[in-house]
Motif scaffolding. Structure first.
Motif, PDB file in Angstrom:
ATOM      1  N   ASP A 171     -15.459  39.531 -53.613  1.00 27.09           N
ATOM      2  CA  ASP A 171     -16.516  39.018 -52.749  1.00 27.09           C
ATOM      3  C   ASP A 171     -16.197  37.601 -52.291  1.00 27.09           C
ATOM      4  O   ASP A 171     -16.492  37.221 -51.149  1.00 27.09           O
ATOM      5  CB  ASP A 171     -17.863  39.042 -53.483  1.00 27.09           C
ATOM      6  CG  ASP A 171     -18.382  40.462 -53.646  1.00 27.09           C
ATOM      7  OD1 ASP A 171     -18.207  41.270 -52.724  1.00 27.09           O
ATOM      8  OD2 ASP A 171     -18.959  40.760 -54.715  1.00 27.09           O
ATOM      9  N   TRP A 172     -15.589  36.816 -53.196  1.00 29.41           N
ATOM     10  CA  TRP A 172     -15.176  35.449 -52.834  1.00 29.41           C
ATOM     11  C   TRP A 172     -14.118  34.997 -53.830  1.00 29.41           C
ATOM     12  O   TRP A 172     -14.194  35.287 -55.020  1.00 29.41           O
ATOM     13  CB  TRP A 172     -16.368  34.501 -52.888  1.00 29.41           C
ATOM     14  CG  TRP A 172     -16.072  33.116 -52.359  1.00 29.41           C
ATOM     15  CD1 TRP A 172     -16.134  32.696 -51.062  1.00 29.41           C
ATOM     16  CD2 TRP A 172     -15.678  31.965 -53.121  1.00 29.41           C
ATOM     17  NE1 TRP A 172     -15.798  31.362 -50.963  1.00 29.41           N
ATOM     18  CE2 TRP A 172     -15.519  30.882 -52.219  1.00 29.41           C
ATOM     19  CE3 TRP A 172     -15.441  31.730 -54.471  1.00 29.41           C
ATOM     20  CZ2 TRP A 172     -15.137  29.606 -52.626  1.00 29.41           C
ATOM     21  CZ3 TRP A 172     -15.059  30.459 -54.887  1.00 29.41           C
ATOM     22  CH2 TRP A 172     -14.920  29.416 -53.965  1.00 29.41           C
ATOM     23  N   PHE A 173     -13.104  34.298 -53.337  1.00 28.59           N
ATOM     24  CA  PHE A 173     -12.123  33.705 -54.236  1.00 28.59           C
ATOM     25  C   PHE A 173     -11.573  32.429 -53.606  1.00 28.59           C
ATOM     26  O   PHE A 173     -11.686  32.214 -52.391  1.00 28.59           O
ATOM     27  CB  PHE A 173     -10.988  34.678 -54.575  1.00 28.59           C
ATOM     28  CG  PHE A 173     -10.091  35.056 -53.414  1.00 28.59           C
ATOM     29  CD1 PHE A 173      -8.895  34.387 -53.179  1.00 28.59           C
ATOM     30  CD2 PHE A 173     -10.432  36.106 -52.570  1.00 28.59           C
ATOM     31  CE1 PHE A 173      -8.073  34.733 -52.121  1.00 28.59           C
ATOM     32  CE2 PHE A 173      -9.614  36.471 -51.511  1.00 28.59           C
ATOM     33  CZ  PHE A 173      -8.422  35.788 -51.284  1.00 28.59           C
ATOM     34  N   ALA A 174     -11.010  31.571 -54.451  1.00 27.12           N
ATOM     35  CA  ALA A 174     -10.482  30.293 -53.982  1.00 27.12           C
ATOM     36  C   ALA A 174      -9.086  30.070 -54.540  1.00 27.12           C
ATOM     37  O   ALA A 174      -8.795  30.409 -55.694  1.00 27.12           O
ATOM     38  CB  ALA A 174     -11.410  29.149 -54.390  1.00 27.12           C
ATOM     39  N   VAL A 175      -8.242  29.492 -53.699  1.00 24.68           N
ATOM     40  CA  VAL A 175      -6.874  29.128 -54.080  1.00 24.68           C
ATOM     41  C   VAL A 175      -6.673  27.671 -53.703  1.00 24.68           C
ATOM     42  O   VAL A 175      -7.045  27.252 -52.605  1.00 24.68           O
ATOM     43  CB  VAL A 175      -5.830  29.995 -53.349  1.00 24.68           C
ATOM     44  CG1 VAL A 175      -4.448  29.782 -53.955  1.00 24.68           C
ATOM     45  CG2 VAL A 175      -6.217  31.462 -53.381  1.00 24.68           C
ATOM     46  N   VAL A 176      -6.080  26.902 -54.608  1.00 24.33           N
ATOM     47  CA  VAL A 176      -5.791  25.496 -54.312  1.00 24.33           C
ATOM     48  C   VAL A 176      -4.285  25.274 -54.366  1.00 24.33           C
ATOM     49  O   VAL A 176      -3.560  25.969 -55.060  1.00 24.33           O
ATOM     50  CB  VAL A 176      -6.512  24.550 -55.294  1.00 24.33           C
ATOM     51  CG1 VAL A 176      -8.017  24.650 -55.123  1.00 24.33           C
ATOM     52  CG2 VAL A 176      -6.121  24.848 -56.739  1.00 24.33           C
ATOM     53  N   GLY A 177      -3.824  24.298 -53.583  1.00 28.45           N
ATOM     54  CA  GLY A 177      -2.395  24.013 -53.540  1.00 28.45           C
ATOM     55  C   GLY A 177      -1.640  24.906 -52.584  1.00 28.45           C
ATOM     56  O   GLY A 177      -0.419  24.983 -52.643  1.00 28.45           O
ATOM     57  N   VAL A 178      -2.347  25.591 -51.693  1.00 29.28           N
ATOM     58  CA  VAL A 178      -1.724  26.446 -50.695  1.00 29.28           C
ATOM     59  C   VAL A 178      -2.337  26.094 -49.342  1.00 29.28           C
ATOM     60  O   VAL A 178      -3.498  25.684 -49.261  1.00 29.28           O
ATOM     61  CB  VAL A 178      -1.945  27.945 -51.013  1.00 29.28           C
ATOM     62  CG1 VAL A 178      -3.406  28.325 -50.907  1.00 29.28           C
ATOM     63  CG2 VAL A 178      -1.097  28.830 -50.113  1.00 29.28           C
ATOM     64  N   SER A 179      -1.556  26.217 -48.284  1.00 29.13           N
ATOM     65  CA  SER A 179      -2.073  25.897 -46.959  1.00 29.13           C
ATOM     66  C   SER A 179      -3.260  26.782 -46.614  1.00 29.13           C
ATOM     67  O   SER A 179      -3.290  27.962 -46.941  1.00 29.13           O
ATOM     68  CB  SER A 179      -0.980  26.091 -45.896  1.00 29.13           C
ATOM     69  OG  SER A 179      -1.514  25.967 -44.590  1.00 29.13           O
ATOM     70  N   TRP A 180      -4.245  26.222 -45.952  1.00 24.59           N
ATOM     71  CA  TRP A 180      -5.420  27.019 -45.569  1.00 24.59           C
ATOM     72  C   TRP A 180      -5.067  28.002 -44.467  1.00 24.59           C
ATOM     73  O   TRP A 180      -5.800  28.958 -44.226  1.00 24.59           O
ATOM     74  CB  TRP A 180      -6.575  26.112 -45.162  1.00 24.59           C
ATOM     75  CG  TRP A 180      -6.475  25.511 -43.790  1.00 24.59           C
ATOM     76  CD1 TRP A 180      -5.690  24.465 -43.413  1.00 24.59           C
ATOM     77  CD2 TRP A 180      -7.177  25.931 -42.628  1.00 24.59           C
ATOM     78  NE1 TRP A 180      -5.854  24.204 -42.079  1.00 24.59           N
ATOM     79  CE2 TRP A 180      -6.772  25.085 -41.565  1.00 24.59           C
ATOM     80  CE3 TRP A 180      -8.118  26.924 -42.367  1.00 24.59           C
ATOM     81  CZ2 TRP A 180      -7.258  25.210 -40.277  1.00 24.59           C
ATOM     82  CZ3 TRP A 180      -8.607  27.049 -41.070  1.00 24.59           C
ATOM     83  CH2 TRP A 180      -8.180  26.200 -40.042  1.00 24.59           C
ATOM     84  N   LEU A 181      -3.920  27.808 -43.821  1.00 27.65           N
ATOM     85  CA  LEU A 181      -3.421  28.756 -42.833  1.00 27.65           C
ATOM     86  C   LEU A 181      -2.182  29.463 -43.370  1.00 27.65           C
ATOM     87  O   LEU A 181      -1.400  28.875 -44.128  1.00 27.65           O
ATOM     88  CB  LEU A 181      -3.059  28.035 -41.526  1.00 27.65           C
ATOM     89  CG  LEU A 181      -4.205  27.447 -40.711  1.00 27.65           C
ATOM     90  CD1 LEU A 181      -3.632  26.658 -39.543  1.00 27.65           C
ATOM     91  CD2 LEU A 181      -5.148  28.532 -40.219  1.00 27.65           C
ATOM     92  N   TYR A 182      -1.996  30.703 -42.969  1.00 23.80           N
ATOM     93  CA  TYR A 182      -0.818  31.454 -43.392  1.00 23.80           C
ATOM     94  C   TYR A 182       0.424  30.815 -42.780  1.00 23.80           C
ATOM     95  O   TYR A 182       0.536  30.691 -41.556  1.00 23.80           O
ATOM     96  CB  TYR A 182      -0.939  32.909 -42.943  1.00 23.80           C
ATOM     97  CG  TYR A 182       0.266  33.755 -43.286  1.00 23.80           C
ATOM     98  CD1 TYR A 182       0.573  34.046 -44.602  1.00 23.80           C
ATOM     99  CD2 TYR A 182       1.090  34.260 -42.286  1.00 23.80           C
ATOM    100  CE1 TYR A 182       1.668  34.827 -44.924  1.00 23.80           C
ATOM    101  CE2 TYR A 182       2.182  35.042 -42.599  1.00 23.80           C
ATOM    102  CZ  TYR A 182       2.476  35.324 -43.917  1.00 23.80           C
ATOM    103  OH  TYR A 182       3.563  36.090 -44.234  1.00 23.80           O
TER     104      TYR A 182
END
Length: 259
Positions: free
Chosen positions: A78-89
């Protein structure tokens, strides 16, 4: 598949997000208003203090491909978060899905919003069928090893938090204190308030001082108030300057020497 020497990385030889399906019209769930508004509130208030916004990605009801040996297998949090990765592919395109072997960074936290059709799987109460993909719980716990797994039941307002301990999810007692994640300097708790015109308990991020992170509308309102305050200060200074000139005449020019 022909093996090169040296071997090529999975990112080069396995399907990318452009090759994998991003939606399944036959897949049920996630279409009611709460499943729209609650993830949006989480996204708006997820502002890690120690990561720039362009190095934070959040996904809502997005295919999460997790197994390079079974490239068609995915879960849809339903929702997840990743840090340390570009917000764009690859820093240039909006994501169609999140592909682990392409991104190289696993989610930090997953949030599932309980619904009658997904409750047992969300809580790890279903068993893996023979020759079938692992359950959602197994993927988060054993494959991706997501450090924080949060489950919220909007019907009972029950919040459950699990963290990885000794390679297994263990429940966290949040009776007296909400979840705090030191690595991003943010906490997650239940907030009683009005969002999108709806008054209820919502999942909401807060900072180290216990302040709820402002939503997009609240940030815009803060900027408007700051601008109005600045305009009032300028108007006050201009009025004081006008009164001075009316009383004492023209202001002396600076930079000249007195005779």
């Amino acid at each position: 598949m022909y093996q090169t020497n040296p071997p090529r990385s999975p990112k080069e030889i396995l399907p990318t997000m452009y090759d994998l399906k991003s939606e399944d019209p036959e897949e049920l769930g996630g279409s009611d208003q709460f499943h729209i508004y609650q993830p949006r509130l989480l996204e708006e208030t997820f502002r890690p203090a120690n990561y720039p916004l362009d190095k934070v990605f959040t996904g809502t009801d997005l295919n999460l491909y997790y197994d390079p040996c079974h490239t068609q297998w995915y879960k849809r949090p339903d929702w997840f978060a990743v840090v340390g990765v570009s917000w764009l592919y690859e820093e240039k395109d909006l994501r169609l899905s999140y592909v682990i072997w392409q991104e190289g960074v696993d989610p930090l936290i997953v949030v599932e919003l309980l619904s009658p059709g997904t409750e047992k799987e969300d809580l790890g109460q279903t068993l893996r069928e023979v020759n079938q993909p692992p359950t959602k719980w197994e993927v988060y716990e054993q494959v991706l090893r997501v450090p924080y797994y949060v489950i919220f039941n909007r019907y009972t307002n029950e919040l459950q938090v699990f963290t990885l301990q000794a390679e297994r999810y263990q429940p966290v007692d949040i009776t007296n204190s909400p979840l705090w994640i030191p690595s991003i300097e943010l906490g997650l708790g239940l907030w009683q308030g009005r969002y999108e015109g709806i008054e209820r308990l919502w999942l909401h991020w807060f900072d180290e001082e216990g302040n709820w992170i402002p939503t997009t509308v609240e940030r815009e309102e803060q900027k408007r108030k700051q601008l109005n305050e600045e305009q009032r200060r300028v108007a006050t200074l201009q009025a004081e300057l006008a009164r001075y000139q009316n009383t004492f005449g023209k202001l002396p020019e600076s930079g000249g020497s007195a005779e």
